[in-house]
Motif scaffolding. Structure first.
Motif, PDB file in Angstrom:
ATOM      1  N   SER A  23      47.621  33.898  37.448  1.00  0.00           N
ATOM      2  CA  SER A  23      46.258  33.387  37.270  1.00  0.00           C
ATOM      3  C   SER A  23      46.295  32.127  36.420  1.00  0.00           C
ATOM      4  CB  SER A  23      45.383  34.443  36.599  1.00  0.00           C
ATOM      5  OG  SER A  23      45.254  35.568  37.435  1.00  0.00           O
ATOM      6  N   VAL A  24      45.614  31.100  36.898  1.00  0.00           N
ATOM      7  CA  VAL A  24      45.582  29.805  36.229  1.00  0.00           C
ATOM      8  C   VAL A  24      44.247  29.641  35.519  1.00  0.00           C
ATOM      9  CG1 VAL A  24      45.608  27.316  36.603  1.00  0.00           C
ATOM     10  CG2 VAL A  24      47.112  28.797  37.948  1.00  0.00           C
ATOM     11  N   SER A  25      44.305  29.176  34.276  1.00  0.00           N
ATOM     12  CA  SER A  25      43.075  28.882  33.544  1.00  0.00           C
ATOM     13  C   SER A  25      43.227  27.560  32.812  1.00  0.00           C
ATOM     14  CB  SER A  25      42.752  29.999  32.556  1.00  0.00           C
ATOM     15  OG  SER A  25      43.769  30.121  31.586  1.00  0.00           O
ATOM     16  N   THR A  28      42.593  23.033  37.210  1.00  0.00           N
ATOM     17  CA  THR A  28      42.398  23.379  38.614  1.00  0.00           C
ATOM     18  C   THR A  28      43.737  23.572  39.296  1.00  0.00           C
ATOM     19  OG1 THR A  28      40.367  22.074  38.632  1.00  0.00           O
ATOM     20  CG2 THR A  28      41.344  22.611  40.762  1.00  0.00           C
ATOM     21  N   LEU A  29      43.898  24.725  39.923  1.00  0.00           N
ATOM     22  CA  LEU A  29      45.171  25.085  40.546  1.00  0.00           C
ATOM     23  C   LEU A  29      45.632  24.045  41.566  1.00  0.00           C
ATOM     24  CD1 LEU A  29      47.489  27.033  41.209  1.00  0.00           C
ATOM     25  CD2 LEU A  29      45.907  28.233  42.734  1.00  0.00           C
ATOM     26  N   ASP A  30      44.713  23.495  42.346  1.00  0.00           N
ATOM     27  CA  ASP A  30      45.154  22.673  43.464  1.00  0.00           C
ATOM     28  C   ASP A  30      45.719  21.325  43.029  1.00  0.00           C
ATOM     29  OD1 ASP A  30      41.824  21.837  44.773  1.00  0.00           O
ATOM     30  OD2 ASP A  30      42.754  21.543  42.815  1.00  0.00           O
ATOM     31  N   ARG A  72      48.603  30.864  47.898  1.00  0.00           N
ATOM     32  CA  ARG A  72      47.768  30.349  46.830  1.00  0.00           C
ATOM     33  C   ARG A  72      46.311  30.378  47.255  1.00  0.00           C
ATOM     34  NH1 ARG A  72      50.189  24.951  45.223  1.00  0.00           N
ATOM     35  NH2 ARG A  72      48.279  24.661  44.026  1.00  0.00           N
ATOM     36  N   ASN A  74      43.250  28.554  45.965  1.00  0.00           N
ATOM     37  CA  ASN A  74      42.764  27.521  45.054  1.00  0.00           C
ATOM     38  C   ASN A  74      41.358  27.825  44.550  1.00  0.00           C
ATOM     39  OD1 ASN A  74      45.115  26.002  45.181  1.00  0.00           O
ATOM     40  ND2 ASN A  74      44.390  24.745  46.879  1.00  0.00           N
ATOM     41  N   ASN A  77      41.899  30.154  41.771  1.00  0.00           N
ATOM     42  CA  ASN A  77      42.934  29.747  40.804  1.00  0.00           C
ATOM     43  C   ASN A  77      44.032  30.798  40.649  1.00  0.00           C
ATOM     44  OD1 ASN A  77      42.042  27.205  40.240  1.00  0.00           O
ATOM     45  ND2 ASN A  77      41.514  27.585  38.121  1.00  0.00           N
ATOM     46  N   THR A  78      44.509  31.325  41.769  1.00  0.00           N
ATOM     47  CA  THR A  78      45.513  32.384  41.727  1.00  0.00           C
ATOM     48  C   THR A  78      46.608  32.123  42.755  1.00  0.00           C
ATOM     49  OG1 THR A  78      43.864  34.006  41.038  1.00  0.00           O
ATOM     50  CG2 THR A  78      45.902  34.867  41.946  1.00  0.00           C
TER      51      THR A  78
END
Length: 126
Positions: A23-25, A28-30, A72, A74, A77-78
């Motif tokens: 998990s991304v915080s 922005t993942l993309d 992924r 986006n 965000n995972t």
């Protein structure tokens, strides 16, 4: 602050499956190339799988190709690593990592990644 948090590790019997999530915080993942690495005690981190930005093709280490699938999301965000047909040799700590680098670079080089999660233990044992 940009952070990665892994989850989903645990104990599974040989031949079983596990699903790891990253998990991304804080960003922005993309924007990022994301990879999963694993590291055994006393050894270097080894790239397992990679999902680049902009819809480019994912890649896998030969040792997991055909058994693991990276995906992924986006919007959420995972990044997920689905691990099937697990072997005892897959036992170790798994890390997700984020970086931005040119497509010509080998994704397996850990110094290319600037942000790392804390790791999650995967144990494959009968």
């Amino acid at each position: 602050q940009f952070q990665l948090v892994e989850s989903g590790g645990g104990l599974v019997q040989p031949g079983g499956s596990l699903r790891l999530s990253c998990s991304v915080s804080g960003d922005t993942l993309d924007y990022y190339d994301i990879a999963w690495f694993r590291q055994a005690p006393g050894k270097e981190r080894v790239g397992v799988s990679y999902t680049p930005t902009n819809g480019r093709r994912a890649d896998y280490a030969d040792s997991v190709r055909g058994r693991f699938t990276i995906s992924r999301d986006n919007a959420n965000n995972t990044v997920v690593l689905q691990m099937n047909s697990l072997k005892t040799a897959d036992t170790t700590v798994y890390y997700c990592a984020a970086g931005t680098f040119p497509s010509g670079q080998s994704w397996t080089q850990s110094p290319l990644y600037s942000v790392w999660g804390q790791g999650t233990q995967v144990t494959v044992s009968s």
